[in-house]
Write an enzyme that holds these catalytic residues in place. Structure first.
Site, short mmCIF file in Angstrom:
data_model
loop_
_atom_site.label_atom_id
_atom_site.label_comp_id
_atom_site.label_asym_id
_atom_site.label_seq_id
_atom_site.Cartn_x
_atom_site.Cartn_y
_atom_site.Cartn_z
CB VAL A 198 1.60 -4.36 -5.16
CG1 VAL A 198 1.19 -5.29 -6.29
CG2 VAL A 198 1.72 -2.93 -5.68
CD GLU A 199 2.96 -9.73 -4.25
OE1 GLU A 199 2.05 -10.58 -4.12
OE2 GLU A 199 3.66 -9.64 -5.27
CB THR A 200 -0.88 -8.74 1.44
OG1 THR A 200 0.12 -7.95 2.11
CG2 THR A 200 -0.26 -10.02 0.94
#
Length: 339
Positions: free
Chosen positions: A129-131
């Protein structure tokens, strides 16, 4: 893939500690102060920490105001309704990326899961989700982002000045090259998008090279995400969230989670008109929060249990937490189906 870059980067900054509450009086003071006064306040704080004036001057000298950063923070994706938010993350491509990441780092994930008590799929999902598993770590210079927000974004200036101070300490501790360090518009960096204070507090050296490198070391990043979850109360094997229904006449607006620590037990929620969508065994003595997810028509309701609340310590948005959890379950199912 490229089309997903901008919305993904717009979410980077809302990691774990980013949305820590700031007192209204402190915000008001920040709004009244000029950038020059705020800079002097920052300098005084850093002097008290033991830095010298030349060191502080050298740290701030290359920093620049970024209008892109100031514009980006004004349009967070978490402000969107659930039905527009989740399609960004719950995609077949992201599930496939999670399977590949898990396979590549199977040994590390197993070791980390056993050591920290956090399931592999949760760690993989957070990084996904983050990167996008490290594909999009951010394009803004971290120094410029925190400089811009610390001195030119009154609503959160005090918070971001504190992060700027942590960045200065972090650069000294981990020998970071700030001229090359890039991240999100709010100064989060690496595979798991840690802001400087979280980097200093929760990041760990898992690859044993003597440095904590969340930007280049996938092993350090995996272990650091797990350590963050462990330190914020995640319990391996516990339930995360359960769908519920509200009895007619229940005022949902007065009950939906207000970003504060859970105060009601499951038993309390039942007495307030919440009932489970399906018959199931449940420990009614545990605390929970009521989560509302807006659909195109109407809304779905859930009780977020301890582990769900732990996800919100990484990012206070319930939309984010639900996206992480659902993606983790999709990755887990697909990964084990192909073994």
């Amino acid at each position: 893939m490229t089309k997903m870059n901008k919305p993904l980067l717009a979410v980077f900054a809302f990691c774990a500690s980013l949305l820590t509450g700031v007192a209204f009086s402190a915000q008001a003071q920040a709004q009244q102060a000029t950038p020059s006064e705020l800079k002097q306040e920052f300098i005084n704080t850093q002097l008290e920490k033991g830095f010298t004036q030349p060191q502080i001057d050298a740290f701030l000298a290359p920093a620049n105001i970024s209008n892109d950063v100031l514009e980006a923070i004004a349009r967070p994706w978490e402000a969107k309704p659930w039905h527009q938010y989740y399609p960004i993350f719950l995609t077949e491509e992201r599930v496939q990326g999670g399977i590949e990441f898990w396979k590549k780092h199977q040994k590390t994930l197993q070791q980390v899961s056993e050591q920290y008590g956090v399931e592999p799929e949760i760690i993989v999902s957070i990084i996904g989700v983050e990167t996008y598993y490290g594909r999009f770590k951010g394009t803004h210079k971290v120094l410029d982002a925190l400089y811009s927000l610390g001195f030119y974004y009154p609503p959160r200036a005090r918070f971001f000045r504190s992060e700027l101070g942590h960045l200065m300490e972090l650069a000294r501790e981990q020998q970071l090259d700030l001229s090359e360090l890039k991240g999100s518009y709010a100064g989060a960096m690496g595979f798991g998008q840690f802001i400087p204070s979280s980097y200093r507090a929760y990041a760990v050296d898992f690859d044993g090279d003597g440095r904590i490198d969340l930007v280049n070391s996938e092993q350090d990043a995996i272990a650091s995400v797990a350590n963050y979850f462990k330190r914020h109360g995640w319990v391996k094997g516990q339930q995360v969230i359960k769908q519920v229904e509200l009895t007619p006449g229940t005022d949902a607006s007065a009950l939906v989670w207000d970003k504060k620590p859970p105060k009601y037990l499951v038993a309390d929620w039942i007495s307030k008109g919440v009932k489970f969508a399906k018959n199931q065994d449940m420990d009614v003595s545990q605390k929970a929060i009521l989560v509302e997810l807006e659909l195109e028509q109407g809304a779905d309701y859930y009780l977020g249990l301890n582990n769900f609340y732990a996800i919100t310590r990484y990012n206070h948005s319930p939309l984010y937490a639900m996206a992480v959890y659902r993606l983790s379950q999709q990755i887990k199912a697909a990964y084990h189906a192909r073994r």
